[in-house]
Design a protein around this motif. Structure first.
Motif, PDB file in Angstrom:
ATOM      1  N   GLU A 148       0.852  -1.193   0.000  1.00 58.81           N
ATOM      2  CA  GLU A 148       0.000   0.000   0.000  1.00 58.81           C
ATOM      3  C   GLU A 148       0.883   1.237   0.000  1.00 58.81           C
ATOM      4  OE1 GLU A 148      -3.490   1.702   2.858  1.00 58.81           O
ATOM      5  OE2 GLU A 148      -3.780  -0.201   1.842  1.00 58.81           O
ATOM      6  N   ILE A 149       0.632   2.106  -0.965  1.00 58.11           N
ATOM      7  CA  ILE A 149       1.347   3.375  -1.076  1.00 58.11           C
ATOM      8  C   ILE A 149       0.515   4.273  -1.981  1.00 58.11           C
ATOM      9  CG2 ILE A 149       2.750   2.579  -3.031  1.00 58.11           C
ATOM     10  CD1 ILE A 149       5.058   4.204  -1.933  1.00 58.11           C
ATOM     11  N   GLU A 150       0.367   5.535  -1.610  1.00 58.14           N
ATOM     12  CA  GLU A 150      -0.481   6.444  -2.387  1.00 58.14           C
ATOM     13  C   GLU A 150       0.306   7.523  -3.102  1.00 58.14           C
ATOM     14  OE1 GLU A 150      -3.720   7.878  -0.071  1.00 58.14           O
ATOM     15  OE2 GLU A 150      -4.502   5.889   0.382  1.00 58.14           O
ATOM     16  N   TYR A 158       2.654  -3.037   4.167  1.00 59.41           N
ATOM     17  CA  TYR A 158       1.749  -4.142   3.871  1.00 59.41           C
ATOM     18  C   TYR A 158       0.392  -3.848   4.510  1.00 59.41           C
ATOM     19  CZ  TYR A 158       5.932  -7.025   2.899  1.00 59.41           C
ATOM     20  OH  TYR A 158       7.108  -7.530   2.395  1.00 59.41           O
ATOM     21  N   SER A 159      -0.656  -4.313   3.843  1.00 56.24           N
ATOM     22  CA  SER A 159      -1.981  -4.270   4.461  1.00 56.24           C
ATOM     23  C   SER A 159      -2.775  -5.457   3.945  1.00 56.24           C
ATOM     24  CB  SER A 159      -2.702  -2.950   4.131  1.00 56.24           C
ATOM     25  OG  SER A 159      -3.880  -2.837   4.920  1.00 56.24           O
ATOM     26  N   GLY A 160      -3.925  -5.682   4.557  1.00 58.77           N
ATOM     27  CA  GLY A 160      -4.780  -6.803   4.206  1.00 58.77           C
ATOM     28  C   GLY A 160      -5.458  -7.339   5.452  1.00 58.77           C
ATOM     29  N   VAL A 161      -6.687  -7.834   5.305  1.00 55.17           N
ATOM     30  CA  VAL A 161      -7.468  -8.255   6.461  1.00 55.17           C
ATOM     31  C   VAL A 161      -6.803  -9.420   7.189  1.00 55.17           C
ATOM     32  CG1 VAL A 161      -9.667  -9.222   7.209  1.00 55.17           C
ATOM     33  CG2 VAL A 161      -9.635  -7.382   5.520  1.00 55.17           C
ATOM     34  N   VAL A 162      -6.447 -10.492   6.472  1.00 58.46           N
ATOM     35  CA  VAL A 162      -5.834 -11.645   7.123  1.00 58.46           C
ATOM     36  C   VAL A 162      -4.450 -11.282   7.652  1.00 58.46           C
ATOM     37  CG1 VAL A 162      -4.873 -13.956   6.730  1.00 58.46           C
ATOM     38  CG2 VAL A 162      -7.162 -13.387   5.892  1.00 58.46           C
ATOM     39  N   ILE A 202       3.079 -14.221   4.823  1.00 54.80           N
ATOM     40  CA  ILE A 202       1.883 -13.935   4.016  1.00 54.80           C
ATOM     41  C   ILE A 202       2.225 -13.154   2.744  1.00 54.80           C
ATOM     42  CG2 ILE A 202      -0.277 -12.599   3.999  1.00 54.80           C
ATOM     43  CD1 ILE A 202      -0.715 -13.551   6.900  1.00 54.80           C
ATOM     44  N   PRO A 203       3.118 -12.141   2.794  1.00 59.65           N
ATOM     45  CA  PRO A 203       3.434 -11.408   1.552  1.00 59.65           C
ATOM     46  C   PRO A 203       4.174 -12.227   0.505  1.00 59.65           C
ATOM     47  CG  PRO A 203       3.905 -10.060   3.480  1.00 59.65           C
ATOM     48  CD  PRO A 203       3.671 -11.450   3.973  1.00 59.65           C
ATOM     49  N   LEU A 476      11.059  -5.462   9.655  1.00 57.19           N
ATOM     50  CA  LEU A 476       9.991  -5.268   8.672  1.00 57.19           C
ATOM     51  C   LEU A 476      10.184  -3.953   7.923  1.00 57.19           C
ATOM     52  CD1 LEU A 476       7.298  -6.072   7.375  1.00 57.19           C
ATOM     53  CD2 LEU A 476       6.127  -5.002   9.322  1.00 57.19           C
ATOM     54  N   ALA A 477      10.495  -2.890   8.664  1.00 56.35           N
ATOM     55  CA  ALA A 477      10.713  -1.592   8.013  1.00 56.35           C
ATOM     56  C   ALA A 477      11.893  -1.664   7.048  1.00 56.35           C
ATOM     57  CB  ALA A 477      10.961  -0.513   9.081  1.00 56.35           C
TER      58      ALA A 477
END
Length: 976
Positions: A148-150, A158-162, A202-203, A476-477
């Motif tokens: 995710e990046i705008e 990272y994003s996502g429900v699970v 997950i990614p 992670l970063a």
């Protein structure tokens, strides 16, 4: 139907009675597709349908879990973004969900309404066989993970429900321990993998892997279809065949799970789990010993091990538990016999320990088991455990869960591995077999073979680590920064466009045509009148009795309600601890071990709780009640009455060693609960800001932790005072002058019940000191607060609320509709779909307390802004007549849940104390059924006023909370 008949494409393989489940079983196989189907025919109108698949993962990407989420995001016949949500909004379901296990995925639904049941079944079958995941990669991005990046300047994330759900799940040390045990216990098969998904892995899941997993495993030939209840089975078979299974041919699906080979020697493993930088490290280690005991289908062995676990580990009298506690290894002992896998295993864990005690832990285990083998297990303990098992099997009370659903989960522990599913439902012969073996050395030989001489075992030491969370976040970063640095400008732009495309999809409403594909009941399908919940007021020896007649199969469900408003405010925290201790210490006549065995021998359990039964329609009502709950077969009523009388009249608080043990166990359980159920911690704390009852209740929640910590850390200095306060609480409570009896039983047994209660009431009348106690005034003064609860959690639980009545607003039936549309519309879209949280919910209690809360939420300030924007959403709320019908039906489903006899009586009694009458229920129901768009908009001022009170509590990651420090008036380290 006859065996070998083919009915609508299904061949009947066998037909048998299962009297323990009051059912006739029909086992089928679909000839063309190979699907298996099991039907349990009975008179239960709470019908259950489920389709399950064997889904063994081969890595930690969580693909089974992500597919479980994603199949419910649109399908061939129902081309919406969220058919699951639309179903929840407009269904009278009694259960609607999906579950991922280590090796299977289940999709169960339940409903008492025939039309609704058919609709649910249709949507679920279409979802699993024809999901939209093949045409919409954004489904994986939303439910699983995505970059995710705008803008090019932003850091990648990272994003996502699970992804966020599992960050929350794996914040719990218990879940991390279980994950490590499975990985070490089964290194060569699927159980070494995290089926839910590890956020680190997950990614790594690609879209092609995601699709390939569904193609491979979601075949009818790999499916297990289950039907339960009162239905026209030929009609269901015809539908399933014609609409779905007839479109598939049998294929070979390689989903078999290989056995893990046993080890030659016990494995010894060390690992760590994160704690907050300000949390203490002392007495925070887990020592766990885990043994593979059996294989699925070894029914007799599995039953016997379950019985041994109960007898040796699950009660205060359990000898193995006592030995571990007495050895001073840690604060508490827990155990779990996991049977939802091919090779069931037993875990024995000491909580609140130190790492250097690992060797002693294993030695005490060995020596105690060896002594039990040599000298024999006390048959009283085994018989008590067996009686409790028998009571629970015969009662078959699963609370609010449909009985048919629990039967489904039970039988899958055999069926999934090609064993006889019906064997898991039968228990009469098992009980007889287990009882007959009490006269032999069978149980000692099991201990010897499967405990003492079993090297198929893993010993795990899991230590706390204050810097682990920071190291993981830094790693992670660094990983994300490296990934972004390796991207070209075009690749970064592609991520930005993907993010924008996903957000556009999330923000674009479904078309009316797509929404119309979801089948919907009509308002006319709903009973306009509330269910009758029977309650009669009677008396026994001058004591009021609240009686609910019900068919209970000879079980008496008993509640003794003692008004607790005689407990002074300064003793309220001790009254909560008293409720945890009574029944677990000696009495004048019995040791606590003997008492435990008597309780298990003669009853289905006795529990104690302090709770507030607040009045409907009254702000800040305070009605503390001390409740004694018990259940037993009617023939055991004399023993039940005698036991309760002894506990309430004769409990002693002079065994300081025992009381310290209980306080240490309490503390350990509390510390684990913090990260196991943080949403409850946040809600309880928030509630203490907004109502007197909430402030009272919170004395038994997070506010009690400093007292628990002081008692366990400095027990010798405080023991006399503490024991004295426990005795003082007891001396005030148990008077027949403040007692109301609640009972649920058949009318034919009521007279005998009344006679059986008289000795108990006479014994209670001896409590002259309690008779003299008078009600006290409480000075709880809730006031707006904003508190951040700092922890090692990787996600947040954001809670905000106020009391409607105090602000001058009335609680109407429209608020139940508002609960539904906020949870599954505004909050679902803003907090789950767009925010990536696991979810959010609302509570509107009949005492006026209203609370919003998000859970497993990567955000904080953004979620607060969503809550604050609720009133604006309501001011502009629009919905078609069809959508309003959907919200109304969904709201009703939460009210009309079927009740077991126990819950029926308990509900009637709670309504009595809270002043909830049939008339008030009818009024709210009528308001609910007539709710309009205008009624929803009219709630905006009340919600705006509640949010303006700015009562806020956030349980979450310490770093994230500190980054948002400006939102809070106070920051608290939860375990400092």
């Amino acid at each position: 139907m006859q065996v070998n008949d083919i009915i609508h494409g299904f061949r009947l393989l066998r037909q048998e009675q299962v009297k323990e489940a009051a059912s006739e079983a029909f086992e089928f196989q679909h000839v063309k597709s190979g699907a298996r189907l099991l039907y349990l025919k009975n008179t239960d109108d709470n019908k259950v349908f489920s389709i399950s698949f064997r889904t063994p993962p081969t890595d930690d990407t969580g693909v089974p879990h992500i597919i479980e989420h994603s199949t419910l995001c649109g399908s061939r016949k129902f081309p919406l973004k969220e058919p699951f949500v639309e179903l929840v909004k407009g269904s009278l379901n009694t259960f609607l969900n999906a579950m991922t296990y280590p090796d299977k995925t289940m999709y169960p639904v339940a409903s008492c309404n025939d039309k609704d049941f058919h609709n649910l079944m249709d949507v679920y079958l279409d979802a699993v066989f024809y999901p939209s995941i093949y045409d919409n990669e954004e489904i994986l991005m939303q439910e699983g993970w995505h970059y995710e990046i705008e803008s090019p300047e932003e850091p990648l994330k990272y994003s996502g429900v699970v992804y966020n759900e599992m960050k929350g799940a794996l914040s719990s040390p218990e879940d991390l321990l279980e994950n490590q045990v499975m990985r070490e216990m089964f290194p060569d098969n699927t159980y070494s993998c995290e089926s839910g998904g590890n956020p680190k892995a997950i990614p790594n899941l690609t879209y092609q892997q995601f699709i390939d997993f569904h193609k491979k495993y979601y075949s009818p030939a790999n499916s297990y279809i289950y039907l339960y209840g009162d239905m026209d089975i030929e009609e269901q078979l015809a539908f399933i065949d014609s609409e779905y299974l007839s479109n598939f041919d049998i294929v070979e699906v390689d989903s078999a799970i290989p056995l893990q080979a046993a080890f030659n020697e016990v494995k010894q493993v060390e690992d760590s789990y994160p704690i907050g930088e300000d949390e203490p490290e002392d007495s925070r280690t887990f020592l766990s010993y885990n043994l593979v005991m059996a294989q699925a289908g070894e029914h007799e062995l599995i039953n016997a091990i379950g019985l041994l676990e109960q007898a040796l580990l699950k009660t205060p009298a359990a000898p193995l538990r006592k030995a571990l506690i007495d050895a001073g290894l840690g604060m508490d002992v827990s155990s779990h016999f996991e049977t939802n896998v091919l090779q069931p295993y037993l875990s024995i864990t000491v909580n609140g320990a130190e790492a250097d005690k690992a060797g002693k832990f294993r030695q005490v285990l060995h020596d105690t088991l060896a002594e039990l083998v040599e000298n024999g297990i006390d048959r009283t303990i085994l018989e008590a455990a067996l009686n409790l098992m028998e009571f629970q099997l015969r009662e078959a009370d699963f609370g609010s869960y449909p009985k048919g659903l629990i039967y489904n989960i039970m039988l899958m522990t055999n069926w999934l591995y090609d064993k006889d599913p019906l064997e898991k439902l039968r228990y009469e012969a098992d009980l007889q077999d287990l009882r007959s073996k009490l006269a032999t050395d069978y149980y000692e030989q099991l201990l010897k073979k499967y405990f003492l001489e079993n090297n198929f075992a893993v010993s795990v030491v899991m230590k706390p680590d204050k810097t682990l969370a920071d190291r993981q976040e830094a790693a992670l970063a660094e990983e994300l920064a490296a990934k972004k640095a390796a991207m070209s400008e075009a690749e970064i732009q592609a991520v930005i466009e993907n993010t924008a495309r996903l957000k556009l999809r999330q923000q674009t409403p479904d078309s009316p045509e797509a929404l119309a594909t979801i089948p919907l009941l009509k308002i006319e399908d709903i009973n306009p009148e509330p269910k009758h919940i029977p309650l009669e007021e009677r008396q026994i020896e001058g004591v009021k009795v609240l009686y609910t007649p019900a068919e209970t199969n000879g079980i008496v469900y008993l509640n003794l309600y003692f008004r607790a408003d005689v407990i002074p405010q300064e003793l309220v925290p001790y009254a909560y601890l008293f409720s945890d201790i009574i029944g677990l210490v000696d009495t004048e006549s019995s040791t606590y071990e003997d008492m435990t065995n008597r309780v298990n021998m003669h009853t289905g359990g006795i529990t104690f709780s302090l709770e507030n039964l607040t009045l409907e329609g009254v702000a800040d009502s305070l009605q503390p009640i001390f409740r004694v709950s018990a259940k037993a077969f009617m023939r055991k009523l004399p023993e039940l009455a005698e036991i309760i009388g002894e506990l309430l009249n004769e409990t002693k608080f002079d065994d300081k060693k025992r009381i310290l043990e209980l306080m240490q166990q309490n503390r350990s359980e509390f510390e684990l609960e913090m990260l196991q159920s943080p949403v409850q911690v946040a809600l309880a704390r928030l509630n203490s800001f907004i109502s007197k009852a909430g402030a009272y209740n919170e004395q038994g929640e997070l506010s009690s932790y400093p007292l628990l910590k002081k008692l366990t850390d400095e027990f010798d200095a405080n023991a006399d005072e503490f024991c004295g306060k426990l005795a003082q609480v007891m001396s005030l409570l148990f008077s027949t002058k403040r007692l109301t009896i609640g009972v649920t039983i058949e009318e034919s047994n009521y007279a005998a019940f009344a006679d059986g209660m008289k000795p108990l009431l006479l014994k209670l009348q001896e409590n002259t000191e309690a008779d003299r106690a008078e009600a006290v005034a409480y000075n709880f003064q809730p006031a707006p607060q904003q508190e951040g609860l700092l922890s090692s959690s990787q996600v947040q639980y954001v809670a905000k609320g106020a009391n409607l009545y105090r602000l001058g607003y009335e609680l109407t039936g429209a608020y139940r509709v508002l609960e539904m549309l906020l949870k599954y519309e505004y909050f679902w879209i803003k907090i789950r779909v767009q925010g990536g949280a696991y979810g959010a919910m609302t509570r509107f209690n009949s005492d006026g307390d209203m609370m919003f809360v998000s859970y497993r939420d990567p955000n904080l300030a953004e979620t607060v802004a969503v809550f604050d924007g609720t009133a604006e959403f309501l001011r502009n709320f629009e919905a078609s007549d069809r959508e309003m019908v959907k919200y109304i039906i969904g709201a009703i489903s939460g009210i009309d849940t079927p009740l077991t006899p126990r819950l029926l009586g308990a509900t009637a009694q709670r309504m009595y104390f809270r002043g909830i009458t049939y008339e008030s229920r009818q009024k709210r129901r009528t308001e609910l059924l007539k709710t309009t768009v205008e009624d929803i908009r009219a709630l905006a001022p009340a919600i705006a006023a509640c949010m303006a009170e700015n009562n806020l509590c956030v349980f979450g990651n310490g770093t994230v909370i500190k980054e948002n420090e400006g939102l809070f008036g106070r920051l608290t380290n939860v375990l400092e």
